[in-house]
Design an enzyme around this catalytic site. Sequence first.
Site, short mmCIF file in Angstrom:
data_model
loop_
_atom_site.label_atom_id
_atom_site.label_comp_id
_atom_site.label_asym_id
_atom_site.label_seq_id
_atom_site.Cartn_x
_atom_site.Cartn_y
_atom_site.Cartn_z
N GLU A 180 51.59 -30.44 8.58
CA GLU A 180 52.69 -31.40 9.14
C GLU A 180 52.79 -32.29 8.18
O GLU A 180 51.90 -33.23 7.73
CB GLU A 180 51.91 -31.93 10.54
CG GLU A 180 53.06 -32.99 11.07
CD GLU A 180 52.71 -33.47 12.51
OE1 GLU A 180 52.39 -32.53 13.09
OE2 GLU A 180 53.06 -34.73 12.47
N THR A 239 48.76 -47.75 13.47
CA THR A 239 49.10 -46.29 13.46
C THR A 239 48.73 -45.59 12.44
O THR A 239 48.21 -46.01 11.17
CB THR A 239 50.35 -45.94 13.93
OG1 THR A 239 50.56 -44.68 14.04
CG2 THR A 239 51.57 -46.41 12.81
N THR A 240 48.72 -44.42 12.16
CA THR A 240 48.39 -43.49 11.07
C THR A 240 49.31 -43.91 10.09
O THR A 240 50.52 -44.03 10.11
CB THR A 240 48.69 -42.02 11.27
OG1 THR A 240 47.76 -41.76 12.37
CG2 THR A 240 48.35 -41.07 9.99
N HIS A 253 46.14 -37.80 20.21
CA HIS A 253 45.36 -38.26 19.11
C HIS A 253 44.17 -38.93 19.73
O HIS A 253 44.18 -39.99 20.22
CB HIS A 253 46.11 -39.38 17.95
CG HIS A 253 45.37 -39.65 17.04
ND1 HIS A 253 45.75 -40.28 15.88
CD2 HIS A 253 44.04 -39.33 16.68
CE1 HIS A 253 45.02 -40.36 15.15
NE2 HIS A 253 44.02 -40.00 15.16
N HIS A 289 55.84 -38.19 12.56
CA HIS A 289 55.49 -39.51 12.42
C HIS A 289 56.81 -40.60 12.17
O HIS A 289 57.68 -40.24 11.17
CB HIS A 289 54.61 -39.71 11.27
CG HIS A 289 54.00 -41.32 11.37
ND1 HIS A 289 52.87 -41.58 12.14
CD2 HIS A 289 54.50 -42.40 10.94
CE1 HIS A 289 52.57 -42.92 12.20
NE2 HIS A 289 53.61 -43.45 11.44
N ARG A 337 41.19 -46.15 21.56
CA ARG A 337 42.18 -47.01 21.93
C ARG A 337 43.18 -46.91 23.07
O ARG A 337 43.49 -47.43 23.90
CB ARG A 337 42.77 -47.63 20.80
CG ARG A 337 43.94 -46.91 20.28
CD ARG A 337 44.49 -47.40 18.99
NE ARG A 337 43.63 -47.66 18.00
CZ ARG A 337 43.94 -47.77 16.46
NH1 ARG A 337 45.19 -48.14 16.30
NH2 ARG A 337 43.15 -48.07 15.59
N ARG A 376 41.36 -40.92 19.04
CA ARG A 376 40.80 -41.75 18.01
C ARG A 376 39.45 -42.12 18.40
O ARG A 376 38.85 -42.25 19.24
CB ARG A 376 41.60 -42.98 17.95
CG ARG A 376 43.15 -42.84 17.28
CD ARG A 376 43.73 -44.03 17.21
NE ARG A 376 45.02 -44.16 16.33
CZ ARG A 376 44.91 -44.11 15.24
NH1 ARG A 376 44.01 -44.52 14.29
NH2 ARG A 376 46.21 -44.29 14.63
N ASN A 380 54.09 -36.22 21.70
CA ASN A 380 53.00 -36.97 21.55
C ASN A 380 52.66 -38.23 22.53
O ASN A 380 53.65 -38.97 22.68
CB ASN A 380 52.92 -37.73 20.24
CG ASN A 380 51.33 -38.55 19.81
OD1 ASN A 380 51.05 -39.28 20.97
ND2 ASN A 380 50.84 -38.28 18.74
N GLU A 408 45.08 -34.35 17.94
CA GLU A 408 45.03 -34.89 16.41
C GLU A 408 43.52 -35.41 16.49
O GLU A 408 43.24 -36.05 17.37
CB GLU A 408 46.08 -35.93 16.37
CG GLU A 408 47.61 -35.18 16.16
CD GLU A 408 48.53 -36.50 15.93
OE1 GLU A 408 48.18 -37.62 15.76
OE2 GLU A 408 49.70 -36.10 15.66
N HIS A 436 51.01 -43.10 23.67
CA HIS A 436 51.52 -44.35 24.26
C HIS A 436 51.57 -44.64 25.73
O HIS A 436 51.64 -45.61 26.21
CB HIS A 436 52.46 -44.77 23.26
CG HIS A 436 51.95 -44.65 21.88
ND1 HIS A 436 50.91 -45.72 21.59
CD2 HIS A 436 52.33 -44.35 20.60
CE1 HIS A 436 50.74 -45.37 20.17
NE2 HIS A 436 51.56 -44.75 19.59
C1 LIG Z 1 49.40 -38.18 12.93
C2 LIG Z 1 50.81 -39.04 13.41
O1 LIG Z 1 51.67 -39.54 12.52
C3 LIG Z 1 50.68 -39.66 14.79
O2 LIG Z 1 50.25 -38.77 15.60
C4 LIG Z 1 49.38 -40.78 14.81
O3 LIG Z 1 48.41 -40.08 14.73
C5 LIG Z 1 49.65 -41.30 16.13
O4 LIG Z 1 48.63 -42.23 16.47
P1 LIG Z 1 49.05 -43.67 17.37
O5 LIG Z 1 49.49 -42.94 18.45
O6 LIG Z 1 47.51 -44.14 17.58
O7 LIG Z 1 50.07 -44.14 16.63
N1 LIG Z 2 52.11 -36.53 14.33
C1 LIG Z 2 53.42 -37.32 14.48
C2 LIG Z 2 52.98 -37.51 16.26
O1 LIG Z 2 52.55 -36.87 16.75
C3 LIG Z 2 53.78 -38.62 16.60
O2 LIG Z 2 54.12 -39.59 15.81
P1 LIG Z 2 54.83 -40.75 16.34
O3 LIG Z 2 56.24 -40.45 16.71
O4 LIG Z 2 54.13 -41.53 17.57
O5 LIG Z 2 54.81 -41.87 15.27
#
Ligand SMILES: CC(=O)[C@@H](O)[C@H](O)COP(=O)(O)O
Ligand SMILES: NCC(=O)COP(=O)(O)O
Length: 259
Positions: free
Chosen positions: A158, A107-108, A50, A205, A56, A52, A14, A77, A17
């Site tokens: 997931e 965050t989620t 993600h 997550h 952001r 959003r 992911n 996402e 960030h």
């Molecule tokens: C679904 C999950 O757990 C993460 O992918 C989360 O959605 C990340 O969102 P942020 O990157 O905004 O924290």
């Molecule tokens: N769905 C989880 C994800 O994509 C990454 O979550 P995180 O490792 O940033 O908490």
Amino acid sequence: MGREVSGMIELGVNIDHVATLRQARRTYEPDPLWAAVEAHLGGADGITVHLREDRRHINDDDVRRLKESTQIKLNLEMAATDEMVEIARRIKPEMAMLVPEGRHEVTTEGGLDVAAQEARLKDVVARLADAGIVTSVFIDAELRQVEAAERIGARVCELHTGPYAHAFHNAGRDAEAPAVLAEIDKIALAGEAIRAFGMRFNAGHALNYYNVQPIARLPGVRELHIGHAIVSRAVFVGLREAVREMKTLIREGAAVGSV
Ligand SMILES: CC(=O)[C@@H](O)[C@H](O)COP(=O)(O)O
Ligand SMILES: NCC(=O)COP(=O)(O)O
């Protein structure tokens, strides 16, 4: 019984960030597109972003460019809204994962309550499938959510590993602590149900370099989605190396589970 080897566990990185850092100055760098290529070169099997509703970090153009200009599978996402469904149908990521979204959340915070909104989500899944997009749902490790996911036509679940990760941290990184083992058992049981329904068992997550292996060795887990920990490490060792290190941990963890 040892872990049923169903092929190597995949890593979805992911890169939200990376975009968070760019948005700190509202500028053009660091570019998530470069991050996706670096992650791919480090061994990532997929990229997760993600998009959003408040944009952001990741924005619409990032998603378009990632799909058009990289060779790695994309997991988008998204909230289950008409706006996001239309964006997904236009860009056509390999997978879309439905997640809950709160404007004020850091965050989620929890899994999507599929059981409470089956009719609406079944329509969303159908509209995504109509565009050739595989739908995943981000859910808490609860049987009723797995059963509802199957009923709405999700192909992938997931499981939310946040509660496990927080228990692990609160136990001083003791994977054998009762509270940690209880969370692992919840995930394992939900994972068994996911597989029994013929869906794909993913997890994610708050996974990191300390807590990932107990999840990697769960029977039948197919893909781990990890972001914040990898990007955090990348600040010091570079993204390609951070991904490489995480892939090694996952591979070694899965191997231990297979004995
Ligand atoms: C679904 C999950 O757990 C993460 O992918 C989360 O959605 C990340 O969102 P942020 O990157 O905004 O924290
Ligand atoms: N769905 C989880 C994800 O994509 C990454 O979550 P995180 O490792 O940033 O908490």
